[in-house]
Enzyme design. Structure first.
Site, short mmCIF file in Angstrom:
data_model
loop_
_atom_site.label_atom_id
_atom_site.label_comp_id
_atom_site.label_asym_id
_atom_site.label_seq_id
_atom_site.Cartn_x
_atom_site.Cartn_y
_atom_site.Cartn_z
N GLU A 202 1.80 21.19 14.28
CA GLU A 202 2.33 21.47 15.62
C GLU A 202 1.34 22.21 16.49
O GLU A 202 0.61 23.07 15.99
CB GLU A 202 3.50 22.43 15.46
CG GLU A 202 4.83 21.85 15.71
CD GLU A 202 5.92 22.84 15.42
OE1 GLU A 202 6.12 23.73 16.25
OE2 GLU A 202 6.53 22.73 14.34
N CYS A 582 4.98 30.20 -0.34
CA CYS A 582 5.73 30.94 -1.37
C CYS A 582 4.84 31.15 -2.59
O CYS A 582 4.27 30.20 -3.12
CB CYS A 582 6.99 30.18 -1.75
SG CYS A 582 7.84 30.96 -3.13
N HIS A 604 15.03 32.14 -4.56
CA HIS A 604 14.33 32.71 -5.71
C HIS A 604 15.03 33.96 -6.24
O HIS A 604 15.04 34.22 -7.43
CB HIS A 604 12.88 33.02 -5.35
CG HIS A 604 12.01 31.80 -5.33
ND1 HIS A 604 11.93 30.93 -6.39
CD2 HIS A 604 11.21 31.28 -4.37
CE1 HIS A 604 11.10 29.93 -6.09
NE2 HIS A 604 10.67 30.12 -4.87
N1 DCP Z 1 7.94 21.92 5.83
C1 DCP Z 1 8.29 22.54 4.68
N2 DCP Z 1 9.52 23.13 4.57
C2 DCP Z 1 10.40 23.10 5.57
C3 DCP Z 1 10.06 22.49 6.76
C4 DCP Z 1 8.81 21.89 6.85
O1 DCP Z 1 7.48 22.57 3.74
N3 DCP Z 1 11.59 23.69 5.43
C5 DCP Z 1 6.63 21.25 5.90
C6 DCP Z 1 6.78 19.79 5.55
C7 DCP Z 1 6.78 19.08 6.86
C8 DCP Z 1 5.91 19.98 7.69
O2 DCP Z 1 6.11 21.30 7.21
O3 DCP Z 1 6.26 17.77 6.76
C9 DCP Z 1 6.25 19.92 9.15
O4 DCP Z 1 7.57 20.36 9.35
P1 DCP Z 1 8.51 19.71 10.43
O5 DCP Z 1 9.73 20.52 10.57
O6 DCP Z 1 7.73 19.42 11.65
O7 DCP Z 1 9.05 18.39 9.76
P2 DCP Z 1 8.38 17.01 9.59
O8 DCP Z 1 7.06 16.93 10.26
O9 DCP Z 1 8.36 16.66 8.15
O10 DCP Z 1 9.42 16.05 10.31
P3 DCP Z 1 9.73 15.88 11.87
O11 DCP Z 1 8.87 16.81 12.63
O12 DCP Z 1 9.45 14.45 12.14
O13 DCP Z 1 11.19 16.21 11.99
CA CA Z 2 6.61 20.95 12.94
#
Ligand code: DCP
Ligand code: CA
Ligand code: CA
Length: 664
Positions: A202, A582, A604
């Site tokens: 991001e 973590c 945890h």
């Molecule tokens: N991530 C993670 N645990 C979470 C949220 C996210 O490890 N609770 C990690 C995996 C994701 C990345 O961060 O791929 C980016 O988070 P995003 O919330 O942007 O989610 P995504 O990119 O996977 O999906 P999208 O943005 O399309 O909803």
């Molecule tokens: Ca994100």
């Protein structure tokens, strides 16, 4: 108070899962068509009776208490009070209106299903499959195909399996994600060399200049930038364009995946857009605040927030405590910094860390031209017990040496102990540039000094003044958490109304340094105040703060009640490396995921509690559950060994979710 009546408390009935809200039931992009109740039921059934479940219930009970408290406060408001706060709110809104800035064009970009998309790019056979990146313990993200079944980030993998029987698992590979992240950043650089990356996937870009220089609209830049990202990484992203960062971030989620949404730099358009937004979209409003605002004031959208502005002011803002003071008159209430580290009882290491903290605090105070009188030491023990100890000095201090003298005394009094976090906060601040604001205080101060009295300007807060021999600042008092730590729940994040449209809570603060602003923001910003390191929230762990009747602070250690530790639990040594990885399982929760980090820490914590109870039965339960496992797992050997695989220390999630009472 009818205006404040919210939805009635939801209390289960014959469908108890309806009131069981966890992070797993929140919709993410791509989950719009999911049968929410079905997902809720599966999660409820699978976790019922577990430590996790109990922990969720405990948190729910806390929220209910807060709601009752707010309702009671609401009930005491008279018509006159409401009229007064309405005026205060209107004034505030006028000020905000005057400070509205529509001259900038911000673009927020966010990769689609990032980890899952990278894995699919590396292994095209995964394309089109419901995919979870993570493990049976925890899903880091799910592909859009998997999301249709309700599988989502932060959910235990075995629940994902239950929801989506064909779910394919891939282990996370952070080196890969970092590599692709770097590629995206090369593209961002071309549009805004000062782009702000808030996590691997991001970033915020100020595209005002590039739009002007190239005669392009925000929409055209977004389209071009997304195409460039796709070309250079093979991955898709989504984008939002708006006059400020907060709204741009909301916009980037609207047409996910592989889409964009542009909000024109036009007052009416912004107003209409923001009015209809659910409050949850606002950075800093998490599950708890959302619930409180909905149940106490019936607020669900930003528009309703404006309609109930008088109540918000009365219940949450500075105005309720300070009457009609203008924002200019307000003073910063405290400045703090804290650090999380691997738990240690090495006293020289702890004192070294304390010295670093003192230096940071000095820097921050001096940068702001402030000195302070109350120094608070915050400690989180290896057992997650949070202790706070505070001293009030007679004179204002801000040098490293002075801070360290008092901080050292406070820490020494607690030793020996094993710590995982230390923090220092300075409150009762005095602006060196502004003498008038503290003139009363000074006068009283001088009076007490000259009268050589044993009383302190803090009056009732202080049990007794103690004298630290040989210190220039003379008498100090040791005060309670409630007196000194009002801002504690507020440090870490501010929901400063003035920043409402420009402030983004998700910006990562390096070194976890926070500037606490206003006491009463504590309530509103509660969901994001889990320390910004993502560790346990102050009100979610055993917390102790002492009023110490000490003749001499050097002896104060003897006076600390043993109760302080009596109720603490003994969870594993979880901490967040770099604030978001973590230490136990290597699970990565990027900045901006305070709530998920909290869930994860709780997980945890509950896990280790469960371990104590299930040590004997663990093996049989695990084998039973594993036999049921319907999912396929592909586990390419990660280049870098994850912490989760560490010496098999990690307890299988199945054991964690095992029922406490096996007769159930
Ligand atoms: N991530 C993670 N645990 C979470 C949220 C996210 O490890 N609770 C990690 C995996 C994701 C990345 O961060 O791929 C980016 O988070 P995003 O919330 O942007 O989610 P995504 O990119 O996977 O999906 P999208 O943005 O399309 O909803
Ligand atoms: Ca994100
Ligand atoms: Ca993303």
């Amino acid at each position: 108070m009818s205006a404040a009546a919210g939805t009635p408390a939801e209390d289960g009935g014959d469908r108890p899962w309806q009131s069981y809200h966890t992070a797993y039931t929140n919709a993410k992009a791509g989950m719009e068509g999911v049968d929410k109740e079905k997902v809720q039921k599966v999660i409820y059934e699978m976790s019922k009776g577990s430590k996790y479940f109990e922990n969720e219930q405990r948190k729910e009970a806390l929220t209910k208490q807060k709601i009752e408290h707010l309702r009671a406060q609401c009930a005491t408001l008279t018509d006159n009070d409401i009229l007064h706060f309405q005026k205060v709110a209107e004034k505030k809104m006028l000020e905000l209106e005057a400070s509205r800035d529509l001259s900038k064009i911000w673009l927020h970009t966010d990769m689609d299903a990032f980890y899952a998309a990278v894995e699919t790019l590396e292994d095209p056979s995964l394309k089109g499959k419901p995919l979870a990146v993570g493990s049976m313990s925890m899903v880091a993200t799910a592909s859009y195909e998997a999301r249709k079944f309700g599988v989502r980030a932060a959910m235990p993998g075995f629940i994902g399996c239950k929801l989506c029987p064909g779910l394919v698992f891939v282990r996370p590979n952070f080196e890969r994600y970092t590599h692709y992240s770097e590629l995206t950043r090369k593209v961002f650089q071309r549009y805004d060399p000062n782009f702000i990356a808030t996590s691997l996937d991001e970033a915020y870009l100020n595209i005002t200049n590039v739009c002007a220089e190239r005669g392009m609209t925000g929409e055209e830049v977004a389209t071009e930038l997304r195409a460039a990202i796709h070309q250079e990484t093979g991955l898709t992203c989504s984008a939002g364009v708006a006059p400020n960062r907060m709204i741009a971030k909301v916009c980037s989620d609207i047409n996910k995946p592989n889409g964009q949404f542009i909000l024109p730099n036009d007052r009416e358009a912004v107003w209409t857009f923001v009015s209809t937004l659910p409050i949850r979209k606002i950075g800093g409003i998490g599950k708890v605040t959302e619930q409180m605002l909905r149940q106490v004031l019936g607020i669900s959208t930003c528009q309703e927030m404006l309609q109930k502005a008088a109540f918000l002011c009365a219940l949450f803002s500075e105005c309720s405590a300070g009457g009609t003071e203008t924002p200019e008159q307000r003073q910063r209430k405290s400045i703090s910094c804290e650090r999380t580290f691997t738990a240690t009882n090495d006293s020289s290491l702890l004192f070294e860390k304390l010295a670093n903290l003192a230096e940071n605090l000095m820097d921050d105070l001096q940068k702001e031209g402030l000195k302070g009188k109350t120094l608070t030491l915050k400690l989180k023990t290896a057992d997650f017990e949070v202790r706070t100890r505070a001293v009030t000095t007679r004179g204002y201090i801000n040098s490293k040496e002075d801070i360290l003298i008092y901080a050292t005394k406070l820490l020494k009094a607690e030793m020996p102990l094993s710590l995982r976090l230390m923090g220092l906060r300075m409150s009762q601040l005095h602006d060196e540039k502004d003498d008038s604001s503290t003139s009363t205080q000074k006068t009283i101060d001088i009076f007490f000094r000259s009268s050589n009295s044993n009383l302190n300007v803090n009056g009732a807060n202080v049990q007794r003044i103690t004298n630290i021999s040989g210190q220039d600042n003379g008498p100090i008092s040791v005060t309670t958490k409630d007196d000194c730590l009002g801002p504690d729940t507020g440090t870490g994040a501010s929901t400063d109304q003035q920043d409402f449209f420009v402030h983004d809570e998700s910006i990562f603060i390096p070194e976890q340094r926070n500037l606490g602003k206003y006491n009463n923001e504590a309530v509103l910003s509660n969901p994001v105040i889990s320390d910004c390191l993502g560790g346990a929230k102050i009100d979610d762990v055993t917390t102790s703060a002492k009023v110490m009747n000490a003749e001499n602070l050097d002896d104060v250690g003897q006076l600390i009640s043993h109760e302080a530790t009596a109720s603490s639990s003994k969870p594993g040594q979880q901490l967040w490396i770099d604030g978001f990885i973590c230490s136990i399982c290597g699970f990565e929760l990027p900045p901006g995921f305070e709530e998920e980090r909290q869930e994860h820490s709780d997980f945890h914590l509950a896990e280790s509690l469960q371990q104590e109870e299930t040590v004997d039965s663990k093996r049989s339960i695990c084998s039973e559950r594993l036999a049921e496992k319907p999912c396929s797992t592909t586990t390419p050997t990660p280049k870098k060994k994850l912490k989760s695989s560490k010496e098999g220390k990690h307890i299988p999630i199945d054991a964690f979710f095992a029922k406490c009472n096996k007769n159930l």
